[in-house]
Design an enzyme around this catalytic site. Structure first.
Site, PDB file in Angstrom:
ATOM      1  N   LYS A  86       0.862  -1.235   0.233  1.00 34.37           N
ATOM      2  CA  LYS A  86      -0.159   0.229  -0.075  1.00 34.37           C
ATOM      3  C   LYS A  86       0.897   1.223   0.207  1.00 34.37           C
ATOM      4  CE  LYS A  86      -2.976   2.780   3.135  1.00 34.37           C
ATOM      5  NZ  LYS A  86      -4.022   2.624   4.194  1.00 34.37           N
ATOM      6  N   ASP A 140       1.722   6.438   5.398  1.00 27.83           N
ATOM      7  CA  ASP A 140       0.947   5.528   4.924  1.00 27.83           C
ATOM      8  C   ASP A 140       1.347   4.964   3.802  1.00 27.83           C
ATOM      9  OD1 ASP A 140      -1.478   4.267   5.591  1.00 27.83           O
ATOM     10  OD2 ASP A 140      -2.887   5.750   4.272  1.00 27.83           O
ATOM     11  N   GLU A 142      -9.127   3.765   2.186  1.00 31.09           N
ATOM     12  CA  GLU A 142      -8.790   3.902   0.982  1.00 31.09           C
ATOM     13  C   GLU A 142      -7.740   2.574   0.687  1.00 31.09           C
ATOM     14  OE1 GLU A 142      -7.435   5.433   3.611  1.00 31.09           O
ATOM     15  OE2 GLU A 142      -5.447   4.995   3.094  1.00 31.09           O
ATOM     16  N   ASP A 183     -11.973   7.015   4.007  1.00 33.21           N
ATOM     17  CA  ASP A 183     -10.653   6.969   4.904  1.00 33.21           C
ATOM     18  C   ASP A 183     -10.326   5.249   4.554  1.00 33.21           C
ATOM     19  OD1 ASP A 183      -8.380   7.627   6.186  1.00 33.21           O
ATOM     20  OD2 ASP A 183      -9.547   8.016   7.900  1.00 33.21           O
ATOM     21  N   ASP A 194      -2.457  10.361   3.475  1.00 30.55           N
ATOM     22  CA  ASP A 194      -3.797   9.777   3.680  1.00 30.55           C
ATOM     23  C   ASP A 194      -4.311  11.079   4.570  1.00 30.55           C
ATOM     24  OD1 ASP A 194      -6.036   8.857   4.023  1.00 30.55           O
ATOM     25  OD2 ASP A 194      -5.544   7.025   5.238  1.00 30.55           O
ATOM     26  N   LYS A 245      -9.920  13.070   7.965  1.00 30.42           N
ATOM     27  CA  LYS A 245      -9.182  12.618   9.392  1.00 30.42           C
ATOM     28  C   LYS A 245      -9.441  13.891  10.457  1.00 30.42           C
ATOM     29  CE  LYS A 245      -6.029   9.060   7.978  1.00 30.42           C
ATOM     30  NZ  LYS A 245      -6.857   8.014   8.867  1.00 30.42           N
ATOM     31  N   ARG A 263      -7.560  -0.493   1.158  1.00 32.85           N
ATOM     32  CA  ARG A 263      -8.005  -1.663   0.752  1.00 32.85           C
ATOM     33  C   ARG A 263      -8.486  -1.323  -0.691  1.00 32.85           C
ATOM     34  NH1 ARG A 263     -12.192  -1.912   5.509  1.00 32.85           N
ATOM     35  NH2 ARG A 263     -10.536  -0.647   6.466  1.00 32.85           N
TER      36      ARG A 263
END
Ligand code: BES
Ligand code: MN
Ligand code: ZN
Length: 492
Positions: A257, A280, A341, A339, A262, A269, A343
């Site tokens: 990933k 991230d 994201e 959020d 993020d 967030k 996956r």
């Protein structure tokens, strides 16, 4: 920045680290020095609080002005590979007491260790612990920065030690690559610059393809592209191949990933700690660093690394909660929360990997869920797997290198909570609990039944305090673990 490591046959030095076992028992080279110094070392030990424990150290000056740094080795009965690496890490700390920033180490002849492996591991631990990310300090004095420049390890067998150290130095190069890109802020590491960094692996012999938005559109990667659409930075998809194994043998695959920042997107967030979301992309950073490590030590295996690189931002063009996207697999996804994201990025990356490479197995790494941090803290990463042998091998590799995993259940019962009312799957669960598991169950739907494991590294990718062989900050957790997985199981 990392220090210089050198090996030498035992000679004299201005600053010399010597080992002391717990309860202040002296191993052989230290005893020799104690005699030469007329018991100065043993007398000093008696008067101090030093007890030979790991991470303890004590400076003693001889009348001639030589600085002896006594370093705790821990129990004589507990010497092994990991202990040697940890002692090496403590040496990198103890040598900050050397005014010149240089020093020598005379530690060998320990119970239960081969000298060449012991000394190579000491050097490896010192190297890993000494790495620092200090490039953005412009006003600190050298004293305020990490001051160790060079460590010379004395060894009874120079050639054998150098041979043992060579692959370890290669792995450290991979670790440092990962720590560097993970430490860089989100204005420096964007998908394009991270892809450029991956491309530097060409000189190590890694084949690299970088897919553009257009190519991803053609492949139908709308799950990944949907995450990227709110950012001004174009997404990238990087495919790395290391062909060190037999021709025509199916590769093994690692998938990362790579969310370079993020923000959460429209499901934004809270601002507290949002700056941490520059890391991230750690999953991708680990996969690229791992490929560098494997290529640098010329691993005898066919290995594929795939990373999906995007930035998750809110804007007028950003994806909305409720949007439905079609993934490369053909499965449609209802995006409940922008959020969740990672996956979405991995859904297309995993599908692409199995379709193009038909690998023996896939392991993905991702800072996927905050729930993982709640669950395991920063001691272990979560392991989720569809394949018992693979998870067994991963757990074992983790134990060997000191990057510990903990396996979670993957019952079918967890899967029903991600069924959507209007699409094939939703990107967050309907229930409140088990967030790390339902995230893994989401990924599993995109593995096409290939043997697969997922490592949720959200809690371990970044250390908020110094560790035994890593200064605080980016850890590169996973590079050493997966390198060992490959070495122990796929290079025979
Ligand atoms: N990148 C985060 C997870 C994360 C949190 C990593 C803290 C490292 C430290 C991930 O994209 C995320 O935001 N996950 C959400 C999922 C939720 C919306 C279902 C989370 O965990 O809150
Ligand atoms: Mn997120
Ligand atoms: Zn994320």
């Amino acid at each position: 920045m990392s220090i210089k490591i050198a090996f030498e046959e035992p000679t004299s030095a201005n600053v010399l680290c010597l080992g002391v076992y717990e309860e202040n028992k002296l191993p052989e080279p230290t005893q020799k020095w104690d005699k030469t110094l007329k018991s100065l070392l043993s007398e000093s030990l008696k008067k101090s609080r030093f007890k030979g424990k790991l991470n303890q150290s004590l400076s003693v000056f001889s009348p001639e002005g030589t600085q002896f740094i006594l370093v705790g080795l821990g129990k004589s009965s507990e010497q092994n590979e990991m202990q040697s690496i940890k002692i090496g890490g403590s040496i990198a700390g103890a040598l900050t007491a050397s005014p010149s920033g240089e020093g020598a180490v005379e530690i060998y002849n320990l119970k239960g260790c081969k000298d060449e492996e012991l000394v190579a591991n000491l050097a490896y631990g010192a190297l890993l612990k000494s790495w620092r990310f200090e490039k953005y300090f412009t006003t600190k004095t050298p004293d305020e920065l990490y001051n160790v420049k060079k460590i010379t390890f004395m060894t009874p067998d120079l050639a054998a030690t150098e041979k043992c150290f060579k692959p370890l130095a290669a792995i450290a190069e991979g670790v440092f690559f990962t720590r560097t890109v993970v430490s860089e802020p989100g204005n420096v590491i964007i998908p394009e610059t991270l892809a450029k960094a991956a491309e530097t692996l060409k000189k190590d012999g890694v084949k690299i393809d970088v897919l553009s938005t257009k190519e991803m559109q053609k492949l139908g990667m709308d799950a990944l592209l949907g995450v990227a659409q709110g950012s001004v930075h174009e997404p990238k998809f990087v495919v790395m191949q290391w062909e060190g194994g037999a021709k025509n043998e199916a590769p093994i695959a690692f998938v990362g990933k790579g969310v370079t920042f993020d923000s959460g997107g429209i499901s934004i967030k809270p601002s507290a700690n949002m700056e941490e979301m520059k890391y991230d992309m750690a999953g991708a950073g680990v996969v690229i660093g791992l490929m560098k490590a494997l290529a640098s030590r010329k691993a005898k295996a066919n290995v594929v690394g795939v990373v999906g690189l995007v930035e998750n931002m809110p804007s007028g063009s950003a994806q909305r909660p409720g949007d439905v996207v079609k993934s490369m697999s053909g499965q449609t996804i209802e995006v409940i929360n922008t959020d969740a994201e990672g996956r979405l990025v991995l859904a297309d990356a995993l599908w692409y990997t199995q379709e193009r490479f038909k690998p023996k197995f896939m392991v993905d790494l991702a800072t996927l869920t905050g729930a993982m941090v709640i669950c395991l803290g920063s001691e272990r990463a979560g392991l989720f797997s569809s394949d018992e042998k693979l998870s067994k091998n991963l757990l074992a590799a983790g134990e060997k290198v000191g990057e510990l995993l903990w396996e979670f259940p993957m019952d079918e019962a967890y899967d029903k909570d991600i069924n959507s009312d209007i699409a094939d799957v939703r990107n967050t669960s309907t229930g409140r609990g088990g967030g790390s598991i339902t995230a893994a169950k989401f990924l599993q739907r995109f593995t096409n039944k290939f043997p697969w494991a997922h490592l949720d590294i959200a809690g371990v990718a970044w250390a908020s305090k110094d560790l035994s062989f890593c200064a605080k900050g980016a850890t590169a957790f996973g590079v050493r673990l997966l390198d060992r997985l490959v070495a122990d199981n796929y290079e025979k």
